[in-house]
Design a protein around this motif. Structure first.
Motif, PDB file in Angstrom:
ATOM      1  N   LEU A  87       0.829  -1.204   0.000  1.00 44.36           N
ATOM      2  CA  LEU A  87       0.000   0.000   0.000  1.00 44.36           C
ATOM      3  C   LEU A  87       0.870   1.263   0.000  1.00 44.36           C
ATOM      4  CD1 LEU A  87      -2.845  -1.031   2.472  1.00 44.36           C
ATOM      5  CD2 LEU A  87      -2.998  -0.801  -0.018  1.00 44.36           C
ATOM      6  N   TRP A  90       1.932   1.854  -3.538  1.00 46.52           N
ATOM      7  CA  TRP A  90       0.884   2.539  -4.310  1.00 46.52           C
ATOM      8  C   TRP A  90       0.911   4.042  -4.038  1.00 46.52           C
ATOM      9  CZ3 TRP A  90      -2.149   1.223  -8.266  1.00 46.52           C
ATOM     10  CH2 TRP A  90      -2.320  -0.136  -8.564  1.00 46.52           C
ATOM     11  N   ALA A  91       1.020   4.418  -2.778  1.00 41.33           N
ATOM     12  CA  ALA A  91       1.053   5.840  -2.428  1.00 41.33           C
ATOM     13  C   ALA A  91       2.279   6.525  -3.032  1.00 41.33           C
ATOM     14  CB  ALA A  91       1.038   6.009  -0.908  1.00 41.33           C
ATOM     15  N   HIS A 119      -5.944  -3.557  -3.386  1.00 39.54           N
ATOM     16  CA  HIS A 119      -5.093  -2.425  -3.012  1.00 39.54           C
ATOM     17  C   HIS A 119      -5.616  -1.100  -3.548  1.00 39.54           C
ATOM     18  CE1 HIS A 119      -2.306  -5.032  -1.143  1.00 39.54           C
ATOM     19  NE2 HIS A 119      -1.446  -5.216  -2.135  1.00 39.54           N
ATOM     20  N   THR A 123      -6.409   2.146  -1.415  1.00 41.38           N
ATOM     21  CA  THR A 123      -5.662   3.371  -1.700  1.00 41.38           C
ATOM     22  C   THR A 123      -6.606   4.524  -2.018  1.00 41.38           C
ATOM     23  OG1 THR A 123      -3.765   2.100  -2.516  1.00 41.38           O
ATOM     24  CG2 THR A 123      -3.916   4.403  -3.207  1.00 41.38           C
TER      25      THR A 123
END
Length: 299
Positions: A87, A90-91, A119, A123
């Motif tokens: 995660l 992803w950020a 995810h 997100t």
């Protein structure tokens, strides 16, 4: 014709490797961009290029990355799958996308499949993005765990305990197969899992079909579908009706809670959607959704 270049960006103390696709015409405001990544233990070479090429040809930039510890990205120990780390990746990818020249920062969307489909829900519930595509998404760890035979679950639990002990002692991870045949010890062992997984493998550089077993103990607690109600942007759920590893029923229940959710259903299994006619149908649906909710927002 769209172009592709290799790029890297930081996540934590490691470097993430990614492909950056750019369309021919970015427009005066810059192109809309999709941040894209794969599922459980999978890497971008497992058919994500096929999706990104189609999106780029339709006018979208795409940032397609490998998670830390997997594929071409940095990180160690290798093959360790940690939900929190992924995660964070992803950020970090979304942050990096905002720095790219020729990209409209107001039109950054997320595209995730399988475990990555979960995810992107999690997100989007936390970060401001413009649109989301969740393909055959993993939404409920308990529902997915029920697809694994009890004896196999017991064996995975034992391997997970050994792996956690190895991590505590500073030893290499204890690995378990990601996909296997029925009766084999693997995180996915339904009849369609192994042949379906192989269909995604590039012939020139097969990906590793194994992950650190510790995820077997942690996957039950991951239920990203519960966060669908917090996703305020448009989100498309592409649901496989005969999905054997990410069951459709809980996904449909969670999708109904998304304020701006759209559902498309396909009479195929989890792995069928990546190839053949099912791939063509899902790409058409995803482009229609993106053109309406991401590209059109340039007006």
């Amino acid at each position: 014709m769209a172009t592709r270049e290799d790029v890297t960006f930081p996540s934590g103390t490691d470097r993430i490797s990614a492909w950056l696709y750019r369309p021919d015409d970015v427009g005066p405001r810059g192109a809309p961009l999709l941040v894209m990544a794969h599922g459980l233990g999978a890497v971008r070479t497992m058919r994500l290029d096929a999706y990104a090429e189609r999106f780029a040809d339709a006018g979208y930039a795409c940032l397609v990355f490998d998670y830390r510890n997997f594929g071409d990205s940095g990180g160690a120990p290798r093959q360790v799958l940690d939900v929190g780390m992924q995660l964070a990746d992803w950020a970090a990818a979304v942050d990096f996308a905002h720095t790219l020249a020729g990209v409209d920062p107001a039109r950054i969307g997320l595209w995730g499949t399988s475990f990555g489909g979960g995810h992107v829900i999690a997100t989007a519930a936390r970060l401001p993005v413009a649109a989301v595509v969740a393909q055959c998404p993993f939404t409920d760890g308990i529902a997915s765990a029920r697809t694994i035979p009890p004896l196999t679950t017991a064996k995975i639990t034992l391997l997970a305990a050994r792996d956690l002990l190895a991590a505590r002692l500073g030893n290499p991870p204890v690995l378990v197969a990601t996909a296997g045949r029925p009766g084999e010890v693997a995180l996915m062992s339904t009849p369609d899992s192994y042949p379906g997984y192989l269909k995604l493998m590039p012939e020139d550089k097969p990906a590793r079909n194994e992950v650190a077993a510790r995820i077997g103990m942690k996957i039950l607690g991951y239920r990203p579908g519960r966060q669908a109600a917090k996703v305020t942007c448009p989100i498309l759920f592409c649901v496989c009706e005969t999905d054997s590893v990410a069951p459709a029923e809980p996904t449909l229940r969670y999708a109904a809670q998304a304020p701006r959710g759209t559902v498309k259903r396909y009479p195929e299994g989890h792995f069928d959607i990546y190839v053949g006619d099912a791939f063509e149908r899902v790409i058409a649906d995803q482009l229609e959704f993106l053109d309406r909710n991401l590209k059109a927002s340039a007006a």
